[in-house]
Design an enzyme around this catalytic site. Structure first.
Site, PDB file in Angstrom:
ATOM      1  N   GLY A 197      22.029   4.540 -11.218  1.00  0.00           N
ATOM      2  CA  GLY A 197      20.581   4.520 -11.069  1.00  0.00           C
ATOM      3  C   GLY A 197      19.889   3.946 -12.285  1.00  0.00           C
ATOM      4  O   GLY A 197      20.408   3.044 -12.945  1.00  0.00           O
ATOM      5  N   GLU A 219      26.264   4.204 -14.442  1.00  0.00           N
ATOM      6  CA  GLU A 219      26.150   2.844 -13.906  1.00  0.00           C
ATOM      7  C   GLU A 219      24.662   2.540 -13.773  1.00  0.00           C
ATOM      8  O   GLU A 219      24.005   3.006 -12.843  1.00  0.00           O
ATOM      9  CB  GLU A 219      26.870   2.753 -12.555  1.00  0.00           C
ATOM     10  CG  GLU A 219      26.596   1.493 -11.770  1.00  0.00           C
ATOM     11  CD  GLU A 219      26.826   0.247 -12.588  1.00  0.00           C
ATOM     12  OE1 GLU A 219      25.891  -0.568 -12.682  1.00  0.00           O
ATOM     13  OE2 GLU A 219      27.922   0.102 -13.151  1.00  0.00           O
ATOM     14  N   CYS A 253      21.369  -3.854  -8.815  1.00  0.00           N
ATOM     15  CA  CYS A 253      21.485  -3.767 -10.275  1.00  0.00           C
ATOM     16  C   CYS A 253      21.981  -5.057 -10.904  1.00  0.00           C
ATOM     17  O   CYS A 253      21.727  -5.311 -12.083  1.00  0.00           O
ATOM     18  CB  CYS A 253      22.392  -2.601 -10.665  1.00  0.00           C
ATOM     19  SG  CYS A 253      24.081  -2.726 -10.037  1.00  0.00           S
TER      20      CYS A 253
END
Length: 475
Positions: A197, A219, A253
């Protein structure tokens, strides 16, 4: 989705620790069966899962199957197949740095599960980012508490129903809900926490973990830049950059966040973006079935606010459909200090900033937080070497975007602000296990180690340590 009662969460934590204490999760056959059950669950219920992701994210089925469902089916099966190799005890008797007498001590390293672990998954790729950690934890022999995102309630509801049907309920528990539920979960003691997140939330999780000295895998993301060498194929580079930005409407991401490009290449690169966009969406993206939508109105307003506040020049896109929560892929030419260069956009906005050359691009990147990935479009091997040497990032990709995630044997993760720890297949297994060492020192070793006992004398020290050379003890 049904929120988990707060008073149930401590009981979930206790039950998972209790199950782990029985060593039920240790046998490889049990782990392999659970992994294959994950694959079976995904195959049996692929349509329900794809439908739930469309309801939550407007994600096209093509994207669901190619980037989440098929990937996780493959990795669950492969993890079951490779598990005996990953979990095998390592015999170090043949290690070149072990003296011959110590070879008889049976030095071993055994991958050992950490215990009851917590996985907190996000909303943007909820299937792959909940199952990838779960697969690794189960493969390692851990019990799992899986906290699903409340922002994707349809997906969470499907998983809340399916997981107990396919997996051992003693070893895996699901928690659903928002801030109160995740706060309660973080009050418990876990043996590892795996979070995917945003960095601001990661700090909260890290602070909670620190109270129990719980190890973490974080992550995260950040502003992943694109460096464009003017000598590359600019049209192809533009097409591949746009593809990375289009995936899940930029809510990824590793989405390319901004482009650093010399002025001489800007016009051709921009035309390449426009051409690629027209090819992907001949009737525009706002009504296309091949384009996802922004997850919710809060995020829609955040992204729209960025477009309202930017001082840059819009080169492409900018259309908005608020009712459908859709924003066209928008390319904006900006200058240093613009709002689009401040934090991760996490949406379909691509900022472009002119720099003198690739060296200046490296200086710009190195002066900021380390990104999760750097994309470089250049066939020049010296430029590739320079970027590798002068920058830091979790990943480095030459001449494409997004596709590094398809290379399943590579460890994936960030550095610094973009996170720490590595995942995918064996690397996820290693997140949730630790190397437990052992030796078995036989009685006959006494003839070698007897000099360790007091009284300490110069003779015993020389005999044990000096091996014929003058040592400091005698001076």
């Amino acid at each position: 989705m049904i929120d988990t009662p707060l008073d149930e969460i401590p009981k979930i934590n206790a039950s998972l620790h209790a199950t782990f204490a029985t060593r039920k999760t240790f046998p490889l056959a049990w782990r392999q069966h659970q992994l294959l059950q994950i694959s079976r669950m995904l195959q049996d219920n692929h349509k329900a899962l794809a439908d739930s992701l469309y309801q939550d994210l407007g994600k096209p089925a093509f994207e669901v199957y190619t980037t989440e469902l098929n990937v996780m089916i493959d990795r669950a099966i492969l993890s079951a197949k490779r598990l005996p190799e990953w979990a095998a005890e390592k015999n170090l008797e043949g290690h070149p740095d072990i003296p011959p007498p110590q070879k008889k001590w049976k030095p071993r390293v055994t991958p050992t599960p950490k215990g009851a672990v917590l996985i907190i998954s996000p909303w943007n790729y909820p299937l792959i980012l909940s199952m990838q950690g779960t697969i690794g934890a189960i493969a390692a022999g851990c019990t799992v508490c899986l906290k699903l995102s409340e922002i994707t309630p349809n997906f969470a509801g499907v998983m809340q129903r399916l997981l107990p049907q396919y997996l051992d309920q003693d070893a895996l528990k699901v928690v659903c809900g928002g801030v109160p539920e995740v706060t309660k979960v973080l009050e418990q003691k876990w043996d590892h926490i795996f979070y995917t997140g945003h960095g601001s939330v990661a700090r909260i999780i890290a602070a909670a973990a620190a109270k129990h000295l719980t190890p973490l895998t974080l992550e995260l993301g950040g502003k992943s830049p694109v460096i464009v060498d003017p000598e590359c194929d600019l049209e192809l580079a533009a097409k591949r950059v746009l593809f990375g930005k289009l995936s899940n409407c930029g809510q990824l991401c590793v989405s390319p966040d901004y482009v650093l490009i010399p002025p001489s290449a800007l016009a051709a690169f921009t035309e390449g973006l426009k051409k690629a966009y027209a090819s992907c969406y001949p009737d525009g993206s706002l009504k296309s079935d091949s384009y996802a939508r922004i997850i919710n109105m809060q995020h829609f307003k955040r992204i729209k606010g960025l477009l309202d506040r930017t001082q840059g020049k819009v080169l492409m896109g900018g259309g908005i459909d608020e009712e459908e929560r859709r924003i066209e892929p928008t390319v904006v030419l900006v200058k240093p200090g613009d709002v689009l260069l401040e934090s991760e956009t996490f949406g379909p906005i691509l900022a472009i900033m002119e720099v003198e050359d690739t060296s200046a691009a490296c200086q710009w990147i190195s002066a900021r937080d380390h990104p999760l990935v750097i994309y470089l479009f250049s066939k020049n091997e010296q430029i590739q070497k320079d970027v590798r040497k002068l920058t830091m990032s979790g990943n480095l990709v030459f001449n494409d975007t997004f596709m590094q995630l398809d290379v399943k044997v590579l460890p994936f993760g960030g550095v610094g602000e973009s996170g720490y720890g590595r995942q995918v297949l064996q690397h996820t297994f290693e997140c949730f296990s630790y190397d437990r060492t052992s030796v078995d020192i036989p009685a006959e070793a006494e003839q070698m180690v007897h000099l360790r006992y007091p009284p300490y004398t110069e003779h015993s020290f020389r005999s044990r340590m000096c091996s014929g050379f003058e040592c400091a003890y005698s001076r």
